[in-house]
Design an enzyme around this catalytic site. Structure first.
Site, PDB file in Angstrom:
ATOM      1  N   SER A 222       0.822  -1.208   0.000  1.00  0.00           N
ATOM      2  CA  SER A 222       0.000   0.000   0.000  1.00  0.00           C
ATOM      3  C   SER A 222       0.859   1.262   0.000  1.00  0.00           C
ATOM      4  O   SER A 222       2.031   1.248   0.382  1.00  0.00           O
ATOM      5  CB  SER A 222      -0.895   0.014   1.238  1.00  0.00           C
ATOM      6  OG  SER A 222      -0.112   0.187   2.416  1.00  0.00           O
ATOM      7  N   GLY A 225       1.707   2.041   3.829  1.00  0.00           N
ATOM      8  CA  GLY A 225       2.767   1.218   4.401  1.00  0.00           C
ATOM      9  C   GLY A 225       4.100   1.446   3.721  1.00  0.00           C
ATOM     10  O   GLY A 225       5.145   1.547   4.380  1.00  0.00           O
ATOM     11  N   GLY A 226       4.084   1.540   2.405  1.00  0.00           N
ATOM     12  CA  GLY A 226       5.329   1.745   1.673  1.00  0.00           C
ATOM     13  C   GLY A 226       5.959   3.082   1.968  1.00  0.00           C
ATOM     14  O   GLY A 226       7.184   3.189   2.101  1.00  0.00           O
ATOM     15  N   GLU A 245       6.898  -0.518  -4.583  1.00  0.00           N
ATOM     16  CA  GLU A 245       5.742  -0.417  -5.476  1.00  0.00           C
ATOM     17  C   GLU A 245       4.534  -0.203  -4.572  1.00  0.00           C
ATOM     18  O   GLU A 245       4.194  -1.066  -3.767  1.00  0.00           O
ATOM     19  CB  GLU A 245       5.595  -1.698  -6.299  1.00  0.00           C
ATOM     20  CG  GLU A 245       4.401  -1.673  -7.244  1.00  0.00           C
ATOM     21  CD  GLU A 245       4.013  -3.043  -7.728  1.00  0.00           C
ATOM     22  OE1 GLU A 245       2.802  -3.324  -7.764  1.00  0.00           O
ATOM     23  OE2 GLU A 245       4.909  -3.836  -8.053  1.00  0.00           O
ATOM     24  N   CYS A 282      -2.093  -5.386  -9.058  1.00  0.00           N
ATOM     25  CA  CYS A 282      -1.588  -4.017  -8.973  1.00  0.00           C
ATOM     26  C   CYS A 282      -1.749  -3.280 -10.295  1.00  0.00           C
ATOM     27  O   CYS A 282      -1.655  -2.048 -10.335  1.00  0.00           O
ATOM     28  CB  CYS A 282      -0.126  -4.008  -8.543  1.00  0.00           C
ATOM     29  SG  CYS A 282       0.923  -5.099  -9.520  1.00  0.00           S
ATOM     30  N   GLU A 375      -6.749   4.749  -6.145  1.00  0.00           N
ATOM     31  CA  GLU A 375      -6.950   3.307  -6.288  1.00  0.00           C
ATOM     32  C   GLU A 375      -7.931   2.793  -5.243  1.00  0.00           C
ATOM     33  O   GLU A 375      -7.858   3.153  -4.067  1.00  0.00           O
ATOM     34  CB  GLU A 375      -5.616   2.574  -6.148  1.00  0.00           C
ATOM     35  CG  GLU A 375      -5.725   1.069  -6.270  1.00  0.00           C
ATOM     36  CD  GLU A 375      -4.406   0.352  -6.033  1.00  0.00           C
ATOM     37  OE1 GLU A 375      -4.312  -0.834  -6.392  1.00  0.00           O
ATOM     38  OE2 GLU A 375      -3.467   0.974  -5.489  1.00  0.00           O
TER      39      GLU A 375
END
Length: 506
Positions: A222, A225-226, A245, A282, A375
């Site tokens: 996500s 989180g990323g 990503e 994704c 998204e």
């Protein structure tokens, strides 16, 4: 205080299946990283590395029945999908073994001493060396291809970097099983098993990115989180590369001519792509710009029929299900938004696919409709109906970075709108498709799986053989006696490596 248990959970029911492990403490993460760090020298032998990767692919294929059974029980992705994913994962490992054998990834350059130049050149010899221990954060939606034995792990090992994987909580049993396969493959070729180490737990992931012996990280997940891990990587006393990503809308634009030519086929193809894997890819097309009027209507009728025929299914976990239901509800309540097929709950544990429509001009000016430009993970897409090419490009100008961007154009003759729309799409993504669908990413040398932020946090690819470049750094030796040089840079090229000498391929 006892370590927290790690449970395998059935997403079809929400019930725990079994306790798989316990969450790693800070001390256990430290031991994991240090043991991986100690495996660097044995991993330096390219022939052994290649044999290890091929052996891992073979053992993974041999273990297919058990791996697929475990992965299906934890993800509800189904044996057919997981069989294909396992084959892809094994192929990735073999592809990187070929990269290691060839040696071109070392990028060897030799420039001989030349006192006639102004200023004079000394003898310079450059190649690439592994960074060190790589932290890999496994993905939820690909329990094999983007998790323990996946592309980040395979490319890092190919580069000569030991790996510590932080398992995803949605498939801990699958992670343990795959880690055991890779560790057995390492032992069979004489490598320490700790060239790959697995840890579990949220806090373990934080400790991992902060560890001073971790030299780089790969992440698929996500934006939230990323980005948190990316910031931690940048805030270290010695910042490290973080190849993440994070998220992608993957816009699709259908020209007026394409819709007139084959609107029904495009609608059916869109339905297949946006519901593939229950919308958990994704690369799912999350925003479609389609013409208003009769040609666009035919596309929507086809999309409606195809999406209506899809069956409800279980998402990867109930947290994702809750987020999907909240996300589609928020979007559907916006002014001007319609739901020809209503996405939402398909049962107590499942979701049903659907799509929303909105006039494109509502997306061009900002405001509450900006939620439609974000998204929404799951089987839903937004079809924005545009009245002119100018209106379509105005929407595109407001999009963030994406993994993919797709353009559907006429095939039976010139399409006047195609050049301008393709030009508008190219800056938005790392992969631009014409007359295709973005779901499905070929593992090929020319592949690029990444894109401008927030699609990814770097310009590198996470799919394809050039992914190995993420885990290497250049090193140049100047005026160094051959006896002190690594064999890769010796004058006689004893390893037979591809290289450039004085600017020419040799």
């Amino acid at each position: 205080m006892a370590a927290a248990p790690v449970w395998s959970v059935d997403p079809r029911t929400g019930n725990p299946r079994e306790q798989v492990a316990v969450e790693a403490t800070a001390e256990e993460v430290d031991r994991a990283v240090r043991s991986a760090h100690a495996a660097r020298d044995p991993l330096a032998d390219r022939a052994v590395r290649a044999a290890f990767l091929r052996g891992a692919a073979g053992l993974l294929a041999d273990s297919a029945e058990h791996v697929i059974e475990a992965a299906d029980a934890e993800t509800a992705l189904g044996p057919a999908r997981l069989t294909g994913e396992l084959a892809r994962t094994a192929a990735q490992l073999r592809a990187f073994a070929d990269v290691v054998d060839e040696g071109a990834f070392l990028d060897v350059h030799i420039d001989h001493e030349d006192p006639t130049r102004t200023p004079p050149w000394p003898d310079l010899r450059r190649y690439k060396v592994p960074l060190g221990v790589v932290a890999v954060y496994a993905a939820s939606n690909f329990p094999l291809a983007f998790s323990v034995p996946g592309g980040d792990t395979a490319s890092a090992l190919a580069a000569g970097c030991p790996v510590v994987v932080k398992a995803h909580p949605d498939h801990p049993a699958t992670s343990e099983l795959c880690a055991s396969v890779l560790r057995r493959a390492a032992a069979r070729v004489g490598l320490p098993e700790d060239v790959l180490v697995l840890v579990h737990g949220f806090e373990a992931g934080i400790e991992l990115i902060k560890h001073p012996l971790v030299a780089a990280a790969g992440f698929t997940g996500s934006v939230r989180g990323g980005r948190a891990l990316y910031d931690l990587a940048a805030a270290r006393p010695a910042p490290i590369p973080f190849h993440g990503e994070l998220g992608s809308l993957n816009p699709v634009v259908v020209t007026e001519a394409a819709a007139a030519e084959r609107g029904e086929r495009i609608g059916a193809g869109l339905a297949g792509s946006m519901t593939m894997g229950l919308g958990q890819f994704c690369t799912k097309p999350g925003l479609v710009l389609a013409p208003a009027g009769e040609t666009g209507d035919r596309l929507l009728e086809s999309l409606t029929d195809a999406v209506s025929d899809t069956e409800a299914g279980a998402l990867l976990d109930h947290r994702m299900r809750d987020a999907f239901l909240a996300g589609v509800r928020e979007r559907a309540e916006l002014p001007g938004v319609r739901a020809p097929v209503t996405p939402g709950a398909g049962g107590d544990h499942t979701v049903a696919a659907g799509f929303l429509t909105v006039p494109a001009h509502l997306l061009a000016d900002g405001g509450p409709h900006d939620a439609l430009l974000e998204e929404c993970f799951g089987p839903v897409t937004v079809v924005a109906r545009y009245a002119s090419g100018t209106e379509a490009t105005a929407v595109l100008s407001r999009l963030p970075g994406n993994l993919t961007a797709t353009l559907h154009i006429a095939t039976d003759g010139p399409d006047a709108d195609a050049p301008a729309l393709l030009s508008a799409l190219a800056p938005l993504a790392g992969r631009v498709l014409v007359n295709g669908w973005p779901t499905g990413v070929a593992v090929a040398p020319a592949q690029h799986h990444g894109g401008p932020y927030p699609a990814s946090t770097s310009t590198s690819t996470s799919v394809g053989t050039t992914a190995v470049e993420r885990w290497l750094r250049p090193l140049t030796y100047q005026s160094t006696p051959e006896a002190l040089l690594p064999p890769e840079l010796h004058e006689g090229n004893p390893l037979g490596l591809p290289r450039r000498v004085d600017g020419r391929r040799a």
